[in-house]
Design a protein around this motif. Structure first.
Motif, PDB file in Angstrom:
ATOM      1  N   THR A 257       0.816  -1.229   0.000  1.00  0.00           N
ATOM      2  CA  THR A 257       0.000   0.000   0.000  1.00  0.00           C
ATOM      3  C   THR A 257       0.840   1.267   0.000  1.00  0.00           C
ATOM      4  O   THR A 257       0.439   2.287   0.554  1.00  0.00           O
ATOM      5  CB  THR A 257      -0.982   0.076   1.205  1.00  0.00           C
ATOM      6  N   ALA A 258       2.004   1.231  -0.647  1.00  0.00           N
ATOM      7  CA  ALA A 258       2.784   2.464  -0.799  1.00  0.00           C
ATOM      8  C   ALA A 258       1.980   3.473  -1.606  1.00  0.00           C
ATOM      9  O   ALA A 258       1.208   3.103  -2.490  1.00  0.00           O
ATOM     10  CB  ALA A 258       4.100   2.164  -1.510  1.00  0.00           C
ATOM     11  N   VAL A 259       2.187   4.758  -1.271  1.00  0.00           N
ATOM     12  CA  VAL A 259       1.487   5.834  -1.977  1.00  0.00           C
ATOM     13  C   VAL A 259       2.524   6.715  -2.675  1.00  0.00           C
ATOM     14  O   VAL A 259       3.343   7.360  -2.022  1.00  0.00           O
ATOM     15  CB  VAL A 259       0.642   6.684  -1.003  1.00  0.00           C
ATOM     16  N   ASP A 260       2.483   6.699  -3.996  1.00  0.00           N
ATOM     17  CA  ASP A 260       3.411   7.551  -4.746  1.00  0.00           C
ATOM     18  C   ASP A 260       2.997   9.017  -4.600  1.00  0.00           C
ATOM     19  O   ASP A 260       1.800   9.316  -4.519  1.00  0.00           O
ATOM     20  CB  ASP A 260       3.397   7.156  -6.231  1.00  0.00           C
ATOM     21  N   PRO A 261       3.980   9.927  -4.568  1.00  0.00           N
ATOM     22  CA  PRO A 261       3.653  11.365  -4.427  1.00  0.00           C
ATOM     23  C   PRO A 261       3.114  11.914  -5.752  1.00  0.00           C
ATOM     24  O   PRO A 261       3.878  12.334  -6.613  1.00  0.00           O
ATOM     25  CB  PRO A 261       4.997  11.984  -4.058  1.00  0.00           C
ATOM     26  N   LEU A 262       1.786  11.912  -5.884  1.00  0.00           N
ATOM     27  CA  LEU A 262       1.161  12.195  -7.176  1.00  0.00           C
ATOM     28  C   LEU A 262       1.531  13.569  -7.725  1.00  0.00           C
ATOM     29  O   LEU A 262       1.831  13.709  -8.910  1.00  0.00           O
ATOM     30  CB  LEU A 262      -0.362  12.107  -7.066  1.00  0.00           C
ATOM     31  N   LEU A 263       1.489  14.589  -6.864  1.00  0.00           N
ATOM     32  CA  LEU A 263       1.648  15.942  -7.384  1.00  0.00           C
ATOM     33  C   LEU A 263       3.041  16.152  -7.984  1.00  0.00           C
ATOM     34  O   LEU A 263       3.172  16.597  -9.123  1.00  0.00           O
ATOM     35  CB  LEU A 263       1.357  16.973  -6.286  1.00  0.00           C
ATOM     36  N   SER A 264       4.072  15.763  -7.229  1.00  0.00           N
ATOM     37  CA  SER A 264       5.443  15.945  -7.742  1.00  0.00           C
ATOM     38  C   SER A 264       5.657  15.117  -8.999  1.00  0.00           C
ATOM     39  O   SER A 264       6.251  15.583  -9.978  1.00  0.00           O
ATOM     40  CB  SER A 264       6.472  15.514  -6.705  1.00  0.00           C
ATOM     41  N   LEU A 265       5.191  13.892  -8.968  1.00  0.00           N
ATOM     42  CA  LEU A 265       5.387  13.015 -10.124  1.00  0.00           C
ATOM     43  C   LEU A 265       4.613  13.538 -11.329  1.00  0.00           C
ATOM     44  O   LEU A 265       5.120  13.571 -12.459  1.00  0.00           O
ATOM     45  CB  LEU A 265       4.918  11.592  -9.795  1.00  0.00           C
ATOM     46  N   GLY A 266       3.384  13.946 -11.071  1.00  0.00           N
ATOM     47  CA  GLY A 266       2.531  14.415 -12.155  1.00  0.00           C
ATOM     48  C   GLY A 266       3.101  15.645 -12.839  1.00  0.00           C
ATOM     49  O   GLY A 266       3.036  15.777 -14.065  1.00  0.00           O
ATOM     50  N   VAL A 408       6.227  -5.317  12.432  1.00  0.00           N
ATOM     51  CA  VAL A 408       5.521  -4.702  11.306  1.00  0.00           C
ATOM     52  C   VAL A 408       6.594  -4.117  10.405  1.00  0.00           C
ATOM     53  O   VAL A 408       7.464  -3.379  10.868  1.00  0.00           O
ATOM     54  CB  VAL A 408       4.549  -3.607  11.803  1.00  0.00           C
ATOM     55  N   VAL A 409       6.541  -4.433   9.098  1.00  0.00           N
ATOM     56  CA  VAL A 409       7.668  -4.116   8.226  1.00  0.00           C
ATOM     57  C   VAL A 409       7.559  -2.739   7.596  1.00  0.00           C
ATOM     58  O   VAL A 409       8.545  -2.022   7.473  1.00  0.00           O
ATOM     59  CB  VAL A 409       7.819  -5.201   7.139  1.00  0.00           C
ATOM     60  N   THR A 410       6.378  -2.367   7.143  1.00  0.00           N
ATOM     61  CA  THR A 410       6.186  -1.022   6.580  1.00  0.00           C
ATOM     62  C   THR A 410       5.032  -0.366   7.333  1.00  0.00           C
ATOM     63  O   THR A 410       4.147  -1.063   7.837  1.00  0.00           O
ATOM     64  CB  THR A 410       5.829  -1.070   5.077  1.00  0.00           C
ATOM     65  N   PRO A 411       5.039   0.963   7.394  1.00  0.00           N
ATOM     66  CA  PRO A 411       3.949   1.633   8.119  1.00  0.00           C
ATOM     67  C   PRO A 411       2.598   1.264   7.501  1.00  0.00           C
ATOM     68  O   PRO A 411       2.446   1.292   6.285  1.00  0.00           O
ATOM     69  CB  PRO A 411       4.239   3.125   7.900  1.00  0.00           C
ATOM     70  N   ARG A 412       1.654   0.897   8.350  1.00  0.00           N
ATOM     71  CA  ARG A 412       0.310   0.593   7.848  1.00  0.00           C
ATOM     72  C   ARG A 412      -0.391   1.887   7.465  1.00  0.00           C
ATOM     73  O   ARG A 412      -0.395   2.844   8.240  1.00  0.00           O
ATOM     74  CB  ARG A 412      -0.495  -0.138   8.934  1.00  0.00           C
ATOM     75  N   ILE A 413      -0.982   1.944   6.289  1.00  0.00           N
ATOM     76  CA  ILE A 413      -1.681   3.160   5.851  1.00  0.00           C
ATOM     77  C   ILE A 413      -3.187   2.902   5.763  1.00  0.00           C
ATOM     78  O   ILE A 413      -3.984   3.662   6.280  1.00  0.00           O
ATOM     79  CB  ILE A 413      -1.144   3.641   4.482  1.00  0.00           C
ATOM     80  N   PHE A 414      -3.554   1.815   5.102  1.00  0.00           N
ATOM     81  CA  PHE A 414      -4.974   1.511   4.935  1.00  0.00           C
ATOM     82  C   PHE A 414      -5.314   0.248   5.747  1.00  0.00           C
ATOM     83  O   PHE A 414      -5.075   0.234   6.949  1.00  0.00           O
ATOM     84  CB  PHE A 414      -5.312   1.385   3.441  1.00  0.00           C
ATOM     85  N   SER A 415      -5.790  -0.798   5.084  1.00  0.00           N
ATOM     86  CA  SER A 415      -6.205  -1.972   5.863  1.00  0.00           C
ATOM     87  C   SER A 415      -5.299  -3.185   5.633  1.00  0.00           C
ATOM     88  O   SER A 415      -5.684  -4.310   5.899  1.00  0.00           O
ATOM     89  CB  SER A 415      -7.659  -2.325   5.544  1.00  0.00           C
TER      90      SER A 415
END
Lengths: 494, 494
Positions: A257-266, A408-415
């Motif tokens: 559930t990684a979240v790419d930084p949309l604004l910078s990438l876009g 826990v390996v990566t920070p939980r963001i969603f479910s």
């Protein structure tokens, strides 16, 4: 097609399915059959006459379907079913079923129309446009994505088809500009955490495999794509005469559930004239809650956005919602106009013909189930539904935190919770084996089903909360199984 | 997902659908709404709370769905539905619904699994392999197409997806041989009567449009592709350094059910090292009858064969059956192997993972409905079903022959009759206008729905018998409407 037989059979099947849901916890979540199990149970060829034809002759219509359910479906099919709707299902990502979604599917199957063009069933096209506008508003998508302007939404079968059609639209748009012989120069960008469907879409579209740049994302960015890395790579490609044309970013990657930084990438994509696609197949559903909407910030610079209502939004599979800002790009890449489909409304450009927004010609009346979900549950209930799963995932995270053998390996963001059993004496390779064994041990009990991934070389377990029937007690029970199996494995490995 | 609510809602929906079939003749077959009709009937956005939430609070669960059906489905959706299941539906090709197909769809929606890999639900993969072997045997396909050897069958959504995946398999196979930069030299062959889905597949696969040879078929061959013409064209292309790699032949074209001569064409394809695909999307169903099987003769030299069980074989949409002789060619073109899907059975190559035979990753449990159709009806009933429609088409042909104002344009082979109102004073251009007007006049009555095509510049009407409920009286009634409207139009045009 006899209406009274349909009624009899239909009622029996409804009862069977309702009973299935009542007893679903009795089945092993992950099917425990061996490859080839069904071949031994079924005959080599179809019957010349229906097995129980005598019953029909006797007018015992209801008896026939009951026998079929008992002798064939229960005895032969169910043992080979992995129960995605079980409350103990925590694997991959969920595939939601709901009462509204189910009766919507029934209605679609009952009407059984093929809605390739507006004329083929106007309600199918119009309801889809309207309902995707509704969903766009729930997600607070920019107005450019609504059907009133140059954009609009369409239901694809899956996120794979969604990314394929926008890749084709982008490919043909750039080739119209630079010439059709430039295909081998076209380059696609994404992180290496992007769903494999992008790679498949590239294969299909004829993008050269070496021009499909899956940029390494690391734990330093929580497995999100780095804008700096993207920028550098694009610059290098431009230097050697390649043509960057497509960027895919993800909100909620499949592994973690990684979240790419949309604004910078876009912004980088836009400044290079590239098509910018956002894949929120899983996490898009969460973004109907105001507190999660910020994960989509930057979508305003995207050309296309995708979320799967069939994953975590109570709409039975399949229903993948795709929005584009420029529908003409899709139509230019995908339209055909054979004589036998010409009609007044289409020729006069008065209507949308969804056949030109997708790969297949034929299409099911899939908007019915999404419409019924939105209408019968409403936004507030859907938000509660999402929040409850996220709360349960937090609860699972807390359980892990209390057991020092796990991390826990990566920070939980969603479910989704990504975790693992810590390696003994920091032996990472043994740790990987241990977690693989733990996965198999848990899944072979049949009492819970979880899946895995690999991040930075580490074998990770994935616990995705999202089945509609899951409650805290199921999370607790699964955790208990995990702990018990870990205890046994650790004892063996001493 | 409450089991008892599912039961209540499900029963009400079954009753609604059964009642729909009982009263289906009361609706205009072709929807008579104007573009945009639904936008005026629905709110601008989804409700925050379900409309009739009060009912749920009161425990009146059944009332809620009944109101929904009455206020929303009946009042708003049905007027915009074109009724493909009406006995008065004679347009395009049929899209069959049946009791077995319908309850099979229900079961699939109820289990709601996603069967991308064997492990994701072993029964879904195994039943599909078995049932497609059954159907292959019913069609007397060569053994090479069965799953026991190197081949096998798979359910695609539509014939469009079937031709796309085999085109991709063929493309990648030839490119592995000649080098990946040769894409622009690859040439595809078919007649100009081939379904538009081939052209679309070429667009998607990046075949240059000018290398998609749609060879003109004329009335001299009843619109079948001429092997001599094919041979000549291939020779010319070879001379200028192009690479012929794919031939698509059709058994039962969309415009007029033309049958390409498979054996002669296939031999040419084979002697040039090309992939040979046979599209029998519509007419394949008829080939389960021994008296029609000869239309498929020559399929033994084909690499792939496709028929749509959702057209004329009582299996609800969508269900397009594709068989290949070399499944590894599909897998090489379409496989991806992400970590999160790896599992013991797949890694050990013990199972088929259908995700690698198709465009999307996710897939529905579509074999259930086909299995139930084959099992609950049996071969003999299916043969009777096909023969009855063909008898009705013959009957319609005879009716036309008795009215000197009309002509049958191409020989009827299956259940489609291509005919037209003869032009007055041999004025062909006026004749085209006249038939277009006749089509609109008939369809706007709502009492029958037919479609059209153009053959050799002539505007032709298509009367396709194939809806499960169609009886002789419906054919007679449609003919009466055609005659009456023709009388009016001819009087006006004097």
């Amino acid at each position: 097609m006899d209406a009274e037989q349909l009624r009899e059979y239909g009622h029996k099947m409804v009862d069977f399915i309702a009973d299935y849901y009542k007893t679903i916890e009795n089945f092993p979540v992950l099917s425990q059959v061996e490859p080839g199990y069904l071949r031994n149970l079924l005959p080599d060829s179809a019957p010349n006459q229906p097995d129980s034809f005598q019953h029909v002759l006797d007018g015992e219509v209801a008896q026939l379907i009951l026998e079929f359910i008992r002798l064939h479906i229960q005895a032969k099919i169910l043992p080979g079913v992995t129960h995605w709707q079980s409350p103990n299902y925590f694997a991959y990502y969920p595939s939601n079923s709901s009462v509204a979604g189910f009766v919507g599917e029934m209605l679609s199957a009952g009407l059984n129309i093929v809605g390739f063009s507006w004329i083929a069933s106007p309600a199918a096209t119009e309801l889809e446009m309207i309902v995707l506008d509704w969903l766009a508003k729930m997600l607070k998508l920019p107005e450019d994505f609504l059907s009133a302007g140059q954009g609009g939404g369409v239901i694809q079968g899956t996120a794979s088809e969604a990314v394929l059609v926008v890749l084709l639209a982008a490919r043909d748009k750039v080739l119209r500009r630079v010439g059709k012989d430039a295909l081998e120069k076209l380059v696609v960008y994404a992180s290496d955490q992007t769903h494999s469907s992008l790679q498949k879409a590239c294969q299909i579209a004829g993008i050269h495999p070496e021009n499909c740049r899956l940029l390494k994302a690391t734990s330093s960015t929580n497995y999100a794509l780095s804008p700096e890395f993207l920028s550098e790579t694009i610059s290098q490609d431009l230097t050697i005469g390649l043509i960057p044309f497509f960027l895919c970013a993800t909100v909620g990657t499949t592994s973690s559930t990684a979240v790419d930084p949309l604004l910078s990438l876009g912004k980088i994509a836009k400044s290079n004239g590239m098509w910018f696609h956002v894949d929120a197949a899983y996490a898009g559903s969460a973004c109907v809650c105001p507190e999660f909407r910020h994960y989509m910030d930057g979508v305003e610079v995207a050309d296309s956005f995708n979320m799967n209502a069939h994953k975590w939004f109570l709409t039975n599979f399949d229903c993948s919602a795709l929005w584009v800002k420029d529908r003409s790009a899709l139509v230019q890449a995908l339209s055909t106009n054979p004589e036998f489909l010409k009609n007044k409304a289409s020729q006069a450009n008065m209507v949308v013909d969804y056949k030109d927004w997708q790969v297949p010609l034929g299409r099911r009346f899939r908007s019915l189930k999404l419409w019924m979900v939105l209408r019968l549950y409403g936004l507030e209930n859907l938000q509660c539904y999402i929040r409850n799963h996220i709360k349960l995932a937090k609860h699972f995270e807390n359980l892990i935190a209390q057991d020092p053998r796990f991390e826990v390996v990566t920070p939980r963001i969603f479910s989704l919770v990504c975790f693992r059993l810590l390696p003994v004496r920091n032996n990472e390779s043994h740790g990987n084996k241990l977690n693989h064994q733990l996965l198999d041990a848990v899944n072979s009990t049949g009492s819970a089903f979880i899946s895995h991934t690999v991040l930075s070389g580490k074998y990770i377990l994935r616990f995705a909360v999202g089945a509609p029937l899951t409650e805290e007690k199921h999370v607790n029970a699964a955790w208990k199984v995990l702990q018990d199996k870990a205890t046994s494995l650790l004892a063996e490995s001493l």
